[in-house]
Design an enzyme around this catalytic site. Sequence first.
Site, PDB file in Angstrom:
ATOM      1  CG  ASP A 182      24.113  29.648 -51.060  1.00  0.00           C
ATOM      2  OD1 ASP A 182      24.643  28.825 -50.290  1.00  0.00           O
ATOM      3  OD2 ASP A 182      23.863  30.817 -50.722  1.00  0.00           O
ATOM      4  CG  HIS A 251      25.035  29.202 -46.722  1.00  0.00           C
ATOM      5  ND1 HIS A 251      24.997  29.887 -47.910  1.00  0.00           N
ATOM      6  CD2 HIS A 251      25.477  30.094 -45.797  1.00  0.00           C
ATOM      7  CE1 HIS A 251      25.394  31.147 -47.718  1.00  0.00           C
ATOM      8  NE2 HIS A 251      25.696  31.288 -46.432  1.00  0.00           N
ATOM      9  CB  SER A 573      25.042  34.351 -45.923  1.00  0.00           C
ATOM     10  OG  SER A 573      26.329  34.131 -46.426  1.00  0.00           O
TER      11      SER A 573
END
Length: 983
Positions: A182, A251, A573
């Site tokens: 990620d 994220h 996600s």
Amino acid sequence: MSISRTTARRRSVALLAAGGLLTAGLTAVTAQSAAAPNGPRRLYIVQLDERPIAAYTGGVRGYARTAPRKGAKVDVRSAAAQRYGRFLTRRQDRALARIGGERVVYRYRVALNGVAVRMSRSAADELRRAPGVTAVTRNRIHKMDTQRTPTFLGLNQRGGLWDQTGGRDGDAGRGTLVGIVDSGIWPESRSFAGEDRRPPSRFRGDCMPGEQFPVTTCNSKVVVAKYFNQTFPPQDLLPGEFLSPRDGSGHGSHTASTAAGNSRVRARVEGLDFGRISGMAPGARLAIYKVCWNGDAGGCGTVDSVAAIDAAVADGVDVINYSISGSLANTFADPVENAFFNAASAGVFVAASAGNNGPGASTVAHNSPWLTTVAAGTHDRDGQGSVTLGNGTTFQGKSITAAVGPAPLVNSTAVGLAGVPTRDVQLCFADTLDPAQVAGKIVTCARGVNARIAKSQEVERAGGVGMVLYNETPSSVNADLHFVPTVHVNEVDGAAIVGYAGTAGATASLSAGQLVFGVPAPDVADFSSRGPAAATGGDLLKPDVMAPGVDVLAAVAPPSNFGRDFDFYSGTSMSSPHIAGIGALLTDLHGNWSPAAIKSALMTTAAQARNNGSPIAGTPFDFGSGQVVPNSAADPGLVYDAGRQDWRSFAAGAGQCALCGDTTPATPRDPSDLNYPSIAIGALAGSQTVTRSVTNVSGGRLDVTAQVQAPPGHTATVSPTSLSLPPGGTASYQVTLTRTDAAFGQFQHGSITWSGGGYDVRSPIAVRPVAIAAPAAVAVTGTAGSRTWQVTPGYTGTLATRVDGLVAATTQTSTHADGQAGNFNVDDPESNVANPSVKAYTFDLPAGRTLARWSTFADASSAAVDDIDLFVYRAGALVGASATGSSDETVTLSNPPAGQYRVFVHNWDSDAATNDITLFSWQLDGSSAGNATVTAPATVSTGQPVDVTFNWSGLTAGTRYLGRVVYSDGAVDRAATIVGVTG
């Protein structure tokens, strides 16, 4: 999802090379060869056909097996692995010698056998012809696609999965290592706090130092942290990004803490106490692999993702989470999916996001059967609020902010700064609103492009007191922590509010948001990508399963999230790491289960009902097998197991066995016959029988009986109808699906459930009956000739055939400059007109067109070697694209609506400074041009193949023609085969 970013000053940082091959799983090579073919250099992945270390089971004389046995992990430090790794290096060098040497930026030898090379387009083309080279694929840039969710999923129930894997005190999953590919990690978050800096010896790996990330950053929780960036120049990274494993966006921290964040971490945000949050596997260790970067054209490069997967398998991870957009919807043959193929073959469970391109059909990504594709749903916490207009009308929405109003209500488009593009104002981009007109008002802002909370920040900057955030198209409605009181509404209510805000004297009041628990859930998020999976024509059901993905609270990176340590994110996600964490728990509980067995347990025990007993709205193309039920997955009774050879046969049957990356040919199998926990048939011509095998993992003898819910308009027959399996035993059965009166061309859904011994092992079924199963396309050459092929009818009766066309191509040629990789702006196509590597064409399609096609060809451009991309838009919306690594690109539209179409041809890369590219176009109108005929039997029987013969004559040499063979039952057109002829 959109990731907010800080606006600190830009800085340039130096690139650090990666570590050694077989300890880190890769080598980053920075040496540049002096000899190389001419032309600008781009990044490519070159895949070779020998198996990588994780999948090599022997067969090369003198080299012992390196693939792990069942339940074990790859040992890249073993003498066998080191020796075989050197063998792979020599093979790679032999292939590269064909082009005289180029810059190798990564060597892959664990999860993939290949190299990432910075080379010219002509060198890439030369390597494609090299012996032993399976594929040469250009680097692509993909985008990154919980206080309540452990309780909602039942993990903390007494006797539940947490209790079975270490207890509810935070040790659940302690024996596993979860890899997160990620955007990195924010190590100071309490979700990642460790006891000390010495991880248990079971976990190998290392901490790669970098910007604001010393080697001492890793601890007993985060035991591995690495970063990979050969895609984006350091000077192109945005301020607030770090050339290190440190998270620049939030994220990666969010996905990591959702999967395996520490237990009972108190989450306070903006003065609000949201209680304590936990990851799905709070005791698991984390291995962080940063591949996603905030930059001027940021994202996640495939060369970096493959390097991370290679390293993760070498580091011994049990699970990988990949919350990054995937391969094109119509294929799974790309390097990332191939790396996951080998990782899963080596026993690594992979969870991947389904994508955020819903609710349209066939938008689901990651269509490979060796990984688990996760849809996004809601959970039972909701933030409810309302907008009351001055005319007394009230609209319900989502909010967790304070009340405001009544106050004047205005549309952002009416209060924008002079000279700012209207669309930017409508979206409330930074510095677009006029403080003189906004002060003291509630402003409407459209959702899209920039972060939702960034819009409220702009309203606050301009002096506004509140915001109504509205969708323009169907999507999720979210309760976010905004800078001013905000209510988020759907597209229908939003249109009404915008209309009222445009009237004189408009006012509004926003209610205070209320957190409500126990609301009916789950519902499928509108943004969640849907099936059917185009990669196999609907013969594999995707997504696989659903998990919470709306308003998930987890750790983030404060600098890029308005100073917050935790925040609410939405997207697939967010759903994927739920499954990754649960997969880690199941791995801890059942160390000898394969990734396929874990997926099967998750799928066959999933729920199709909400928490109030009502059915989840939608079909398996929306939510897969259903909402994950972790505690039931711990003891599923039966599993559908599969492994490398099964997947290779599946890929060969799907016509995509370049993915297999193996010197031994695979035996093709109908993709519908893969031993999968769901059943899908994309083209059922009358009747088809599929085979499945189940393995007893209950620990005792298990006697089960089949219960079938046939898809509407079909019969479903199971043989045998009962199974008796000893502990560990396997038994096979067949399901025959036959159409009775179902409408042709429409999927219908059903299920088969094996019940007994307290177990209900359920598999969804999806079938699409077709009247004619025919080849989608046939290509022939010559000014005259004949070709015969077979079609299979799904009915008994009349068969009528006719020719539509053949028509000669219309051609247009333009000169294009050599392009820059990835510089076509898909979201704003007209902005590309000024790009000298792009040419735009306008086509007017009248009503009644049966087909429109646009194509480019390698032999119809002046450059010796080039790579062309093609994009087609109607009314500003993308309706077709072809962007392979070649010059042969085609977009085909069947029965296109009348209107004006814009076609963009992009010279992505060429070995010449300019390239003359010819665009070919065809339009069919249903009539015969008189230059072709077709013959076939006049009557047919269900399921019995017949020959169809196509004849053509009188064509002009060197001209490309297009037509269709149309199949009818005498009354209705049922199917067609597109025929391309090069005269």
